[in-house]
Design an enzyme around this catalytic site. Structure first.
Site, PDB file in Angstrom:
ATOM      1  N   HIS A  87     -15.113   3.065  51.460  1.00 21.03           N
ATOM      2  CA  HIS A  87     -15.643   4.036  52.426  1.00 21.03           C
ATOM      3  C   HIS A  87     -16.903   4.694  51.894  1.00 21.03           C
ATOM      4  CE1 HIS A  87     -14.189   7.848  50.487  1.00 21.03           C
ATOM      5  NE2 HIS A  87     -13.219   7.081  50.037  1.00 21.03           N
ATOM      6  N   ASP A  89     -18.129   7.786  53.396  1.00 27.19           N
ATOM      7  CA  ASP A  89     -18.130   9.226  53.600  1.00 27.19           C
ATOM      8  C   ASP A  89     -17.614   9.920  52.349  1.00 27.19           C
ATOM      9  OD1 ASP A  89     -15.570   8.039  54.349  1.00 27.19           O
ATOM     10  OD2 ASP A  89     -14.947  10.070  54.897  1.00 27.19           O
ATOM     11  N   ASP A 118     -15.778   8.415  44.258  1.00 22.70           N
ATOM     12  CA  ASP A 118     -15.008   8.362  45.497  1.00 22.70           C
ATOM     13  C   ASP A 118     -15.944   8.422  46.697  1.00 22.70           C
ATOM     14  OD1 ASP A 118     -12.975   8.484  47.374  1.00 22.70           O
ATOM     15  OD2 ASP A 118     -12.392  10.535  46.906  1.00 22.70           O
ATOM     16  N   GLU A 152     -12.971   8.105  56.045  1.00 26.34           N
ATOM     17  CA  GLU A 152     -11.725   8.040  55.282  1.00 26.34           C
ATOM     18  C   GLU A 152     -11.266   9.415  54.836  1.00 26.34           C
ATOM     19  OE1 GLU A 152      -9.108   7.529  51.715  1.00 26.34           O
ATOM     20  OE2 GLU A 152     -11.021   8.583  51.892  1.00 26.34           O
ATOM     21  N   GLU A 153     -12.209  10.314  54.564  1.00 29.99           N
ATOM     22  CA  GLU A 153     -11.850  11.644  54.079  1.00 29.99           C
ATOM     23  C   GLU A 153     -11.397  12.578  55.198  1.00 29.99           C
ATOM     24  OE1 GLU A 153     -11.455  12.065  51.110  1.00 29.99           O
ATOM     25  OE2 GLU A 153     -12.883  10.911  49.924  1.00 29.99           O
ATOM     26  N   ASP A 177     -10.391   2.421  45.437  1.00 32.57           N
ATOM     27  CA  ASP A 177     -10.410   3.853  45.745  1.00 32.57           C
ATOM     28  C   ASP A 177      -9.188   4.565  45.163  1.00 32.57           C
ATOM     29  OD1 ASP A 177     -11.309   6.222  46.829  1.00 32.57           O
ATOM     30  OD2 ASP A 177     -10.455   5.852  48.811  1.00 32.57           O
TER      31      ASP A 177
END
Length: 479
Positions: A87, A89, A118, A152-153, A177
């Site tokens: 991801h 974001d 991350d 994703e966050e 991740d």
């Protein structure tokens, strides 16, 4: 690896890899849901377009699901797809960094900034692993697909939309991740609010006019701020004295300052990932403990504060609120308060829970309701992600473990079950594989996030080998 040239290719392209990562970090890609052609905001869209341009530059095939997500394909000669799911974001940067969180600085052997760990660093490592394989003549049997998630966050709306638009999904794969050596299980995740309405009071006295803390449900709150107002004109000396007393106990960071005719109270904590709250200090818990020594004119406000201190406090496993559950496979439930908000009309506490892989999520809510009902607190249910679990002796997990052990020499570490929630939940037969090595600090969702150049290089080698073994195929003449 059984074919030649990959490690040398990665070393040769290391500078370009680090520069691409630096550029991605410079884009503050916090997802914000919007309308139009950039559904998660202009900055997420910029990061997404940058990755797609890299793919086109290297001759990979791409697919775009209306800017909700997409993928980069290294086509195979046969059937099946191996997925690498990342991801672009990031969580909000928070405060107190020692360098620019979006500077993308490369210095002292590190690439520095929000997303380095991350998940932009691991995404770039995966991309350069595909590039190395391709340019060293690897021709996969299964298609290798790097999937780019964009929220994703937050809510995973983009991944849901992307999956609804693709014709085929991967047969198996990994998301870069999490942690090494390999993660074969993830606890279930619940996000919900504990809410209470305030009736107010017409009498003069001390009022809580606002309260706010935290940035995201899945992070330990590193700040909290309350504003109080004494309509009776009694002053705030007792509160100031209490703040001074707090600072004298273990250096607790609570301060007060005048804000017009009101008093602003600020608490500072230490951010950490919501799956590992023991690594942080929750500013919400600190300010609620502080407010617990103050009597407000509105009894509902007092009850709201008392509920927090009596049933939550500094507990990390839901002990007093009644939802502590554990199992042999994954250990104890994890309870994190990510945010709090209140005004004269009411207050809400945003909770993020990671529950064991064998547990029933309804049992979690049932336990909490027994405590919340006593204080007339309501539960507003939000996101639920069921747990995932693949036995450690599954051939897929064993293959990933072999790759990790051969590249690191670490034969002692065993597969993990974690509280973190990754895109492994979105696609069947997918697990988290790295990117944090044992012994490295947990910097995701924290200030001063960075990744070492050494780790980036090793990551790329590991991911190239994992792709090679999972996809099958052969080496032909290098490009």
């Amino acid at each position: 690896m059984e074919f030649s040239g990959v490690k040398e290719h990665i070393e040769k392209n290391k500078e370009a890899m680090l520069n691409d990562l630096s550029f991605l970090i410079s884009i503050p890609s916090v997802a914000v849901r919007t309308e139009g052609n950039a559904p998660f905001g202009e900055n997420v869209q910029r990061a997404y377009e940058a990755m797609m341009k890299m793919a086109e530059r290297e001759g990979f095939e791409t697919f775009n699901a209306d800017n909700f997500g997409g993928h980069i394909d290294f086509p195979g000669s046969g059937e099946g797809i191996v997925g690498v799911v990342g991801h672009l974001d990031v969580v909000p940067e928070g405060d107190n960094w020692d360098f620019d969180p979006y500077g993308g600085e490369i210095s002292e052997g590190f690439v520095k900034g929000r997303g380095a760990v991350d998940d932009k660093g691991p995404v770039i490592a995966s991309f350069y692993a595909m590039k190395a394989l391709k340019e060293c003549g690897f021709r996969p049997e299964k298609t290798v697909r790097l999937i780019l998630g964009l929220d994703e966050e937050t809510e995973w709306e983009g991944m849901d939309y992307y999956l609804s638009k693709v014709k085929e999904v991967p047969d198996m794969g990994f998301t870069p991740d999490g942690d090494f050596p390999a993660i074969h299980g993830e606890k279930g995740i619940l996000v919900f609010d504990l809410a209470k309405k305030f009736s107010g009071s017409g009498e003069k006295g001390l009022r809580l006019t606002s309260l706010k803390g935290g940035n995201a449900a899945n992070s330990v709150a590193d700040f909290a701020r309350a504003v109080v107002y004494d309509s009776a004109g009694g002053g705030y000396e007792a509160i100031r004295s209490r703040a001074a007393d707090f600072r004298g106990r273990d250096g607790r960071r609570v301060s007060c300052r005048a804000a017009g005719r009101s008093l602003e109270i600020t608490a500072r904590g230490v951010s950490a990932h919501g799956a590992k709250p023991e690594q942080g200090e929750n500013a919400v818990s600190l300010i609620m403990e502080f407010l617990g020594g103050i009597t407000f004119i509105d009894e509902d406000v007092n009850d709201f504060i008392e509920f927090y201190n009596e049933k939550i406090g500094y507990d990390l496993h839901g002990e007093r609120i009644g939802c502590h559950i554990s199992d042999e496979q994954s250990g104890s439930l994890v309870f994190n308060v990510g945010m709090i908000e209140a005004d004269k009309g009411g207050g809400k506490i945003t909770v993020n829970i990671r529950y064991p892989v064998t547990a029933d999520y309804e049992a979690v809510y049932e336990g909490i309701m027994k405590a919340s009902d006593k204080y007339n607190m309501g539960i507003i249910k939000g996101k639920h992600q069921p747990p995932i679990y693949i036995p450690a002796d599954d051939p897929f997990i064993e293959t990933l473990m072999e790759v990790y052990r051969e590249h690191t020499g670490d034969n002692g570490s065993e597969p993990l079950v974690i509280g973190g929630g990754t895109y492994a939940r979105a696609i069947k037969n997918t697990v988290a594989f790295g990117a944090r090595f044992p012994g490295e600090p947990e910097l995701g969702h924290q200030k001063n996030e960075c990744i070492s150049v050494k780790s980036m290089t090793l990551l790329t080698e590991i991911y190239a080998d994992a792709i090679y073994r999972l996809a099958g195929g052969k080496q032909t003449e290098a490009r």
